[in-house]
Enzyme design. Structure first.
Site, PDB file in Angstrom:
ATOM      1  N   GLY A  61       0.839  -1.196   0.000  1.00 24.46           N
ATOM      2  CA  GLY A  61       0.000   0.000   0.000  1.00 24.46           C
ATOM      3  C   GLY A  61       0.869   1.238   0.000  1.00 24.46           C
ATOM      4  O   GLY A  61       2.056   1.169   0.338  1.00 24.46           O
ATOM      5  N   GLN A  66       2.810  10.058   1.765  1.00 25.01           N
ATOM      6  CA  GLN A  66       4.132   9.421   1.794  1.00 25.01           C
ATOM      7  C   GLN A  66       5.018   9.874   0.637  1.00 25.01           C
ATOM      8  O   GLN A  66       6.237   9.710   0.690  1.00 25.01           O
ATOM      9  CB  GLN A  66       4.010   7.884   1.758  1.00 25.01           C
ATOM     10  CG  GLN A  66       3.370   7.319   3.022  1.00 25.01           C
ATOM     11  CD  GLN A  66       3.294   5.809   2.979  1.00 25.01           C
ATOM     12  OE1 GLN A  66       2.395   5.244   2.392  1.00 25.01           O
ATOM     13  NE2 GLN A  66       4.265   5.154   3.588  1.00 25.01           N
ATOM     14  N   CYS A 110       6.060  -0.050   7.616  1.00 23.54           N
ATOM     15  CA  CYS A 110       5.669   1.128   6.834  1.00 23.54           C
ATOM     16  C   CYS A 110       6.853   1.558   5.985  1.00 23.54           C
ATOM     17  O   CYS A 110       7.983   1.596   6.477  1.00 23.54           O
ATOM     18  CB  CYS A 110       5.248   2.260   7.772  1.00 23.54           C
ATOM     19  SG  CYS A 110       4.668   3.721   6.896  1.00 23.54           S
ATOM     20  N   LEU A 111       6.577   1.886   4.733  1.00 23.45           N
ATOM     21  CA  LEU A 111       7.646   2.319   3.839  1.00 23.45           C
ATOM     22  C   LEU A 111       8.274   3.630   4.310  1.00 23.45           C
ATOM     23  O   LEU A 111       9.413   3.922   3.962  1.00 23.45           O
ATOM     24  CB  LEU A 111       7.113   2.470   2.404  1.00 23.45           C
ATOM     25  CG  LEU A 111       6.670   1.160   1.727  1.00 23.45           C
ATOM     26  CD1 LEU A 111       5.974   1.457   0.411  1.00 23.45           C
ATOM     27  CD2 LEU A 111       7.858   0.223   1.522  1.00 23.45           C
ATOM     28  N   HIS A 152      -4.401   1.039   7.727  1.00 22.96           N
ATOM     29  CA  HIS A 152      -3.067   1.641   7.839  1.00 22.96           C
ATOM     30  C   HIS A 152      -2.956   2.843   6.885  1.00 22.96           C
ATOM     31  O   HIS A 152      -2.457   3.906   7.266  1.00 22.96           O
ATOM     32  CB  HIS A 152      -2.017   0.565   7.524  1.00 22.96           C
ATOM     33  CG  HIS A 152      -0.599   1.022   7.416  1.00 22.96           C
ATOM     34  ND1 HIS A 152       0.388   0.625   8.297  1.00 22.96           N
ATOM     35  CD2 HIS A 152       0.027   1.837   6.514  1.00 22.96           C
ATOM     36  CE1 HIS A 152       1.542   1.177   7.945  1.00 22.96           C
ATOM     37  NE2 HIS A 152       1.358   1.917   6.860  1.00 22.96           N
ATOM     38  N   GLU A 153      -3.459   2.676   5.655  1.00 19.36           N
ATOM     39  CA  GLU A 153      -3.358   3.747   4.649  1.00 19.36           C
ATOM     40  C   GLU A 153      -4.281   4.921   4.989  1.00 19.36           C
ATOM     41  O   GLU A 153      -3.888   6.085   4.827  1.00 19.36           O
ATOM     42  CB  GLU A 153      -3.682   3.223   3.241  1.00 19.36           C
ATOM     43  CG  GLU A 153      -2.838   2.055   2.739  1.00 19.36           C
ATOM     44  CD  GLU A 153      -1.347   2.257   2.894  1.00 19.36           C
ATOM     45  OE1 GLU A 153      -0.886   3.405   2.970  1.00 19.36           O
ATOM     46  OE2 GLU A 153      -0.631   1.239   2.956  1.00 19.36           O
ATOM     47  N   HIS A 156      -2.739   7.112   7.453  1.00 18.82           N
ATOM     48  CA  HIS A 156      -1.786   8.052   6.843  1.00 18.82           C
ATOM     49  C   HIS A 156      -2.491   9.346   6.422  1.00 18.82           C
ATOM     50  O   HIS A 156      -1.937  10.436   6.580  1.00 18.82           O
ATOM     51  CB  HIS A 156      -1.135   7.441   5.600  1.00 18.82           C
ATOM     52  CG  HIS A 156       0.100   6.618   5.865  1.00 18.82           C
ATOM     53  ND1 HIS A 156       1.236   7.127   6.449  1.00 18.82           N
ATOM     54  CD2 HIS A 156       0.380   5.318   5.592  1.00 18.82           C
ATOM     55  CE1 HIS A 156       2.166   6.173   6.528  1.00 18.82           C
ATOM     56  NE2 HIS A 156       1.667   5.060   6.018  1.00 18.82           N
TER      57      HIS A 156
HETATM   58  O1  GNR Z   1       4.129  -2.503   2.541  1.00 20.64           O
HETATM   59  C1  GNR Z   1       3.535  -2.390   3.595  1.00 20.64           C
HETATM   60  N1  GNR Z   1       3.299  -3.494   4.346  1.00 20.64           N
HETATM   61  C2  GNR Z   1       2.458  -3.509   5.444  1.00 20.64           C
HETATM   62  C3  GNR Z   1       2.504  -4.609   6.287  1.00 20.64           C
HETATM   63  C4  GNR Z   1       1.666  -4.684   7.370  1.00 20.64           C
HETATM   64  C5  GNR Z   1       0.766  -3.678   7.601  1.00 20.64           C
HETATM   65  C6  GNR Z   1       0.703  -2.580   6.788  1.00 20.64           C
HETATM   66  C7  GNR Z   1       1.538  -2.489   5.696  1.00 20.64           C
HETATM   67  S1  GNR Z   1       1.457  -1.118   4.655  1.00 20.64           S
HETATM   68  C8  GNR Z   1       3.097  -1.068   4.065  1.00 20.64           C
HETATM   69  C9  GNR Z   1       3.263   0.011   3.022  1.00 20.64           C
HETATM   70  C10 GNR Z   1       3.023   1.358   3.659  1.00 20.64           C
HETATM   71  O2  GNR Z   1       3.775   1.888   4.428  1.00 20.64           O
HETATM   72  N2  GNR Z   1       1.883   1.932   3.388  1.00 20.64           N
HETATM   73  O3  GNR Z   1       1.559   3.100   3.977  1.00 20.64           O
HETATM   74 NI    NI Z   2       2.668   3.194   5.816  1.00 20.85          NI
END
Ligand code: GNR
Ligand code: NI
Length: 188
Positions: A61, A66, A110-111, A152-153, A156
């Protein structure tokens, strides 16, 4: 036909690009993002570039803040099995309409917080309303990893990171590590 699809993919690929991903801490990752008011070709191109950036990372995601765009837009693709067809999704102005009482604990990453992980508990199923890439309103139920990822997204888009669910000691430890990483990256 296969040829036509292949050709379209090549054309599309050649215009897509990988964008730099912001690393925590950054003020743009703390902002409540603005709703998208008109979905134009520039935003569609941005969504395509976000997908390219996500696949290249690789991640499941990516939210617009980001890459420094504080708008309510995210992309995701949680298909992880080798050989399964990709399922790229673009969600604009997403809203959680319903959350299950059931919860699910998942080790999140998270990236924008590379190489750091933490257990986060969230509703295991959510119903999300959003506009798709063509601006059509959609409603979708997500479960499993998709449910974790979409929450999670959407976090953000509200300036919230997964480390905000962890204890303050662990959160500060991770933040210090990220500051150090950014200093090192800046020095080259
Ligand atoms: O790549 C991602 N893997 C992930 C693993 C577990 C829970 C959430 C994520 S999202 C993350 C990519 C990211 O930072 N998206 O905002
Ligand atoms: Ni993230």
């Amino acid at each position: 036909t296969a040829y036509r699809r292949q050709r379209q993919m090549c054309i599309r690929d050649s215009f897509m690009s990988v964008l730099p991903i912001l690393i925590h801490p950054d003020p743009r990752l703390k902002k409540v993002c603005e709703p998208v008011s008109d979905l134009d070709d520039d935003l569609r191109a941005l969504a395509d570039n976000m997908l390219e950036t996500m696949y290249q990372a690789p991640g499941i995601g990516l939210a617009a803040p980001q890459i420094g765009v504080t708008k309510r837009m995210l992309v995701m693709d949680c298909i992880k099995e080798e050989g399964e067809a990709p399922q790229p999704m673009v969600l604009i102005n997403p809203e959680i309409l319903q959350s299950s009482d059931d919860t699910n604990e998942y080790e999140e990453g998270c990236l924008s917080i590379p190489d750091q992980f933490g257990m986060v508990t969230r509703p295991s199923e959510v119903r999300v309303g959003f506009l798709d890439r063509d601006g059509n309103p959609q409603e979708r139920d997500f479960d499993g990893l998709w449910a974790t990822c979409v929450q999670h997204e959407i976090d953000h888009l509200n300036g919230k990171l997964f480390i905000d669910y962890l204890g303050s000691v662990r959160r500060q430890m991770i933040t210090q590590k990220m500051k150090k990483l950014k200093r090192e990256l800046a020095r080259g």
